[in-house]
Write an enzyme that holds these catalytic residues in place. Structure first.
Site, PDB file in Angstrom:
ATOM      1  N   GLU A   1     -11.148  84.946 113.745  1.00 21.93           N
ATOM      2  CA  GLU A   1      -9.732  85.124 113.421  1.00 21.93           C
ATOM      3  C   GLU A   1      -8.868  84.476 114.493  1.00 21.93           C
ATOM      4  OE1 GLU A   1      -7.317  85.189 111.563  1.00 21.93           O
ATOM      5  OE2 GLU A   1      -7.078  87.233 110.810  1.00 21.93           O
TER       6      GLU A   1
ATOM      7  N   HIS B   1     -13.094  89.916 104.984  1.00 25.50           N
ATOM      8  CA  HIS B   1     -13.822  91.138 105.337  1.00 25.50           C
ATOM      9  C   HIS B   1     -13.086  92.377 104.836  1.00 25.50           C
ATOM     10  CE1 HIS B   1     -11.011  92.420 108.465  1.00 25.50           C
ATOM     11  NE2 HIS B   1     -10.972  91.160 108.874  1.00 25.50           N
TER      12      HIS B   1
END
Length: 193
Positions: free
Chosen positions: A79, A9
């Site tokens: 994550e 990202h």
């Protein structure tokens, strides 16, 4: 599966400032939006048999700005859960734990929303994603996060999850995993667009 395209990202305020960002759902900065848009040439005109995106806003926004119009949300792509170190920088952690290194020393438990996760647990999630990707008939796209994708790369190569420490990965970059003579290899890593 032919090859797996990994998109990290774009930049967030916390990634820019070096703060550990696991489950805190932050938007992209303007620079992060631009990084995500720069990924369009990697996606445009390609057909992916499987496209998986982390549930995090920063990953979904990156996928959309990069041009992935059809994808599934996969919670395994979250994550690393940094537990009590969520939102804290490495220099700040080292004030109370001199020499602390995430890959070796792990995290401390946090609150109910950030209980923390071991590198082995992150590796288990990466293994599930890899198994799902290998079932795809063609190319696969994954949009996720730096530490998670580093662990996934280690596991792709048959290395222990803590060897993800060897693969630096910057925001807004792409990587490609594939095969050479049926053996898993890195085709490109941490490449800017």
């Amino acid at each position: 599966m032919n090859e797996m395209i990994l998109l990290r990202h774009g930049e967030t305020e916390w990634s820019r400032d070096g703060r550990h960002t696991g489950r805190t759902d932050l938007p992209l900065t303007d620079k992060g939006d631009n990084q995500a848009r720069a990924l369009v040439p990697l996606v445009k005109g390609r057909t992916f048999d499987l496209a998986l995106v982390s549930p995090a806003l920063r990953a979904r926004r990156t996928a959309e700005l990069a041009g992935l119009t059809t994808y599934d949300i996969d919670p395994d792509l979250w994550e690393w859960d940094y537990g009590g170190y969520e939102g804290i920088t490495t220099p700040d952690i080292r004030q109370t734990r001199p020499g602390w290194f995430l890959w070796r020393d792990g995290v401390i438990p946090g609150d109910a929303g950030h209980p923390g996760e071991s590198v082995r647990e992150v590796g288990d999630r990466a293994d599930r994603v890899i198994a799902r990707a290998r079932e795809a008939g063609g190319d696969v796209a994954l949009v996720a996060h730096g530490h998670f994708l580093r662990v996934l790369c280690a596991r792709w190569l048959g290395l222990p999850p803590e060897d993800g420490r060897l693969f630096r990965l910057d925001t807004g970059t792409y990587s490609r995993l594939g095969f050479e003579r049926d053996e898993p290899v890195i085709l490109a890593w941490n490449a800017p667009v």
